[in-house]
Design an enzyme around this catalytic site. Sequence first.
Site, PDB file in Angstrom:
ATOM      1  N   TRP A 203      16.583  55.975 -30.254  1.00 57.19           N
ATOM      2  CA  TRP A 203      17.736  55.151 -29.844  1.00 57.19           C
ATOM      3  C   TRP A 203      18.549  54.672 -31.045  1.00 57.19           C
ATOM      4  CZ3 TRP A 203      19.830  53.055 -25.343  1.00 57.19           C
ATOM      5  CH2 TRP A 203      20.680  51.958 -25.523  1.00 57.19           C
TER       6      TRP A 203
ATOM      7  N   ASN B  21      22.091  52.107 -31.605  1.00 58.26           N
ATOM      8  CA  ASN B  21      23.287  51.440 -31.075  1.00 58.26           C
ATOM      9  C   ASN B  21      24.196  51.013 -32.219  1.00 58.26           C
ATOM     10  OD1 ASN B  21      20.902  49.423 -30.640  1.00 58.26           O
ATOM     11  ND2 ASN B  21      22.591  48.027 -30.380  1.00 58.26           N
ATOM     12  N   ASP B  22      24.442  49.748 -32.457  1.00 60.43           N
ATOM     13  CA  ASP B  22      25.527  49.342 -33.358  1.00 60.43           C
ATOM     14  C   ASP B  22      25.412  49.904 -34.775  1.00 60.43           C
ATOM     15  OD1 ASP B  22      25.485  47.659 -31.169  1.00 60.43           O
ATOM     16  OD2 ASP B  22      25.258  45.827 -32.334  1.00 60.43           O
TER      17      ASP B  22
ATOM     18  N   SER C  82      22.121  42.921 -35.238  1.00 59.32           N
ATOM     19  CA  SER C  82      23.244  43.376 -36.084  1.00 59.32           C
ATOM     20  C   SER C  82      23.660  42.378 -37.154  1.00 59.32           C
ATOM     21  CB  SER C  82      24.447  43.706 -35.203  1.00 59.32           C
ATOM     22  OG  SER C  82      24.167  44.886 -34.503  1.00 59.32           O
TER      23      SER C  82
ATOM     24  N   ARG D 267      25.230  35.258 -33.090  1.00 60.38           N
ATOM     25  CA  ARG D 267      24.684  36.448 -33.748  1.00 60.38           C
ATOM     26  C   ARG D 267      25.749  37.282 -34.465  1.00 60.38           C
ATOM     27  NH1 ARG D 267      23.981  37.284 -28.156  1.00 60.38           N
ATOM     28  NH2 ARG D 267      25.168  39.001 -27.249  1.00 60.38           N
ATOM     29  N   ASP D 268      25.252  38.294 -35.197  1.00 61.82           N
ATOM     30  CA  ASP D 268      26.041  39.347 -35.839  1.00 61.82           C
ATOM     31  C   ASP D 268      26.882  38.809 -37.012  1.00 61.82           C
ATOM     32  OD1 ASP D 268      24.915  40.695 -33.717  1.00 61.82           O
ATOM     33  OD2 ASP D 268      26.729  40.660 -32.504  1.00 61.82           O
TER      34      ASP D 268
HETATM   35  N1  DQQ Z   1      23.776  44.685 -30.273  1.00 61.82           N
HETATM   36  C1  DQQ Z   1      22.931  44.009 -31.197  1.00 61.82           C
HETATM   37  C2  DQQ Z   1      23.406  42.595 -31.202  1.00 61.82           C
HETATM   38  C3  DQQ Z   1      24.835  42.748 -30.865  1.00 61.82           C
HETATM   39  C4  DQQ Z   1      24.820  43.813 -29.812  1.00 61.82           C
HETATM   40  C5  DQQ Z   1      21.487  44.166 -30.787  1.00 61.82           C
HETATM   41  C6  DQQ Z   1      26.112  44.522 -29.631  1.00 61.82           C
HETATM   42  O1  DQQ Z   1      23.199  42.003 -32.467  1.00 61.82           O
HETATM   43  O2  DQQ Z   1      25.422  41.550 -30.414  1.00 61.82           O
HETATM   44  O3  DQQ Z   1      21.091  45.515 -30.913  1.00 61.82           O
HETATM   45  O4  DQQ Z   1      25.963  45.800 -29.087  1.00 61.82           O
END
Ligand code: DQQ
Length: 515
Positions: free
Chosen positions: A57, A59-60, A121, A177-178
Amino acid sequence: MITRRCFLFRSALAATTVLSRGGHLCGESGQSAGPVQKRLAADPQRPQYHFLPKANWVNDPNGPIFWKGYCHLFYQYSSTVFPQGPKYWGHARSKDMVCWEHLPMALSPTPGGPDKDGCWSGSAFINEGVPTLVYTGVFPQVQCLATGDDDMTTWKKASGNPVVGSPPAGLAVTGFRDPSIWREDDSCLMTVGAGFQGQGGAVLLYGSKDLGHWDYLHPLFTAPPFERHDSTLSVRYDSVGAGDMWECPDFFPLGQKHVLLVSTQGRVHNFVGTYSDRKFQAETQGLIDGSALHYAAKSFEDHQGRRILWGWVREARSDAAQNSAGWSGAISLPRVLSIDSQGGLRMDPLPELARLRGAHNRIANVEVSGLVPAPQIRGRSLEIQLVMDPGSAKEAGIIVRRSPDELEETLISYDAATQYVVLATGRSSLSRDAGGRTYLGALKLNPGEPLRLTVFLDGSVVEVFANSRTCLTGRIYPTRSDSLGVALFAREGRARLKSLDAYEMKTISRDRLTT
Ligand code: DQQ
């Protein structure tokens, strides 16, 4: 309506093995392929020139940064597809942002630590010569730091983690977050994505002198929920879906302006405006992509001063199909951002992608009315550049990944009446596991301005750039090995194809495991 054949996505194994542990891309691999790897390598849906881990997997995109001759790209990684495992920071580097070399995982959850349930992230920056990552530990959401060696191959978490252990006192935020950090004057500033239930999203701004102690300053920017692009019925309140939580804020200077990107309500929204007194004021607003399949975008400034953006290319097939495939997600092609003459955001594919071009076919000066097949062009790994005058046609464009009997096909067109670029994937696949949809990107052509499309086809990924002003990302999962055809079309009128250049695109990995 065409009756669909039911296609069952079969697979012998559900890959849950962690395969991403070093190795080179662009034909340098030298690793022997095991059975799971062989199956993944033979999967026609796997992109060949988009960046992705060897399995499982992604993602970001996280923390892109240029350091000592390399662009480093980190990404959210899970060693399982569904159910999802805790998030790691995968890591790769590249000299040209086209070919990549996998590096060991940068961040893994520490048992008992503030990131025990995942390293979510964040961003990378250089702090007085030291590579540094800032990211979110969960649950609860807190902000953490890690520093790297000079090669960026080993990372050490800060003993003072979490450096921000809770949202600002008195603020009932929907999420926290992020983070991103940059230096300004004699301080470090940090943004964190947040929002307020029923009110919209917010980017919170913090300041610090030493990276260890952070003071909350104020919101850098807030805005109410945006006009909805998808109507989804949800029983449970979802702050991101409602636009009350902004994920992955990305804030940077561009030309004479500042740009803020936030991911919420299934889209990456961009604001272009000005930054003063540590507050951002938006002047124009737009979308990074008309589709919900390009999300959590993150950018950096490269060694040539270009602002380059990546996003997470989401899947549009069932969880079962993703599990069965043994991989999910991809990182988008890099986009170069600039400000156009209207003050809006301009997006172009990274010019270095042209290095992947192989055999070339050109068609020029053709009147298009109805369907005009282009039998000389076929493929699932193509770059197509099309310049078309829509003329009197209500809708005109190109059909790709077309089976000879037209049971599978993907349309990319311009609808003159609505002034939308359209990516229609509803007939892309006969598989019941594939969720085809129509994606729209607003595009007002100026008088005399032709439609200029750059279309990247790469396995199940489609990326469309229209006149540098609007982008559409799609996922298609044709089931038939002969769904490779291309045709032009114009509906209810005549269009003129000025030129079409099609290039076969080379793979960035000899064993196709990383692409
Ligand atoms: N994905 C991350 C988060 C973020 C989200 C977790 C956005 O930190 O807010 O995998 O796709």
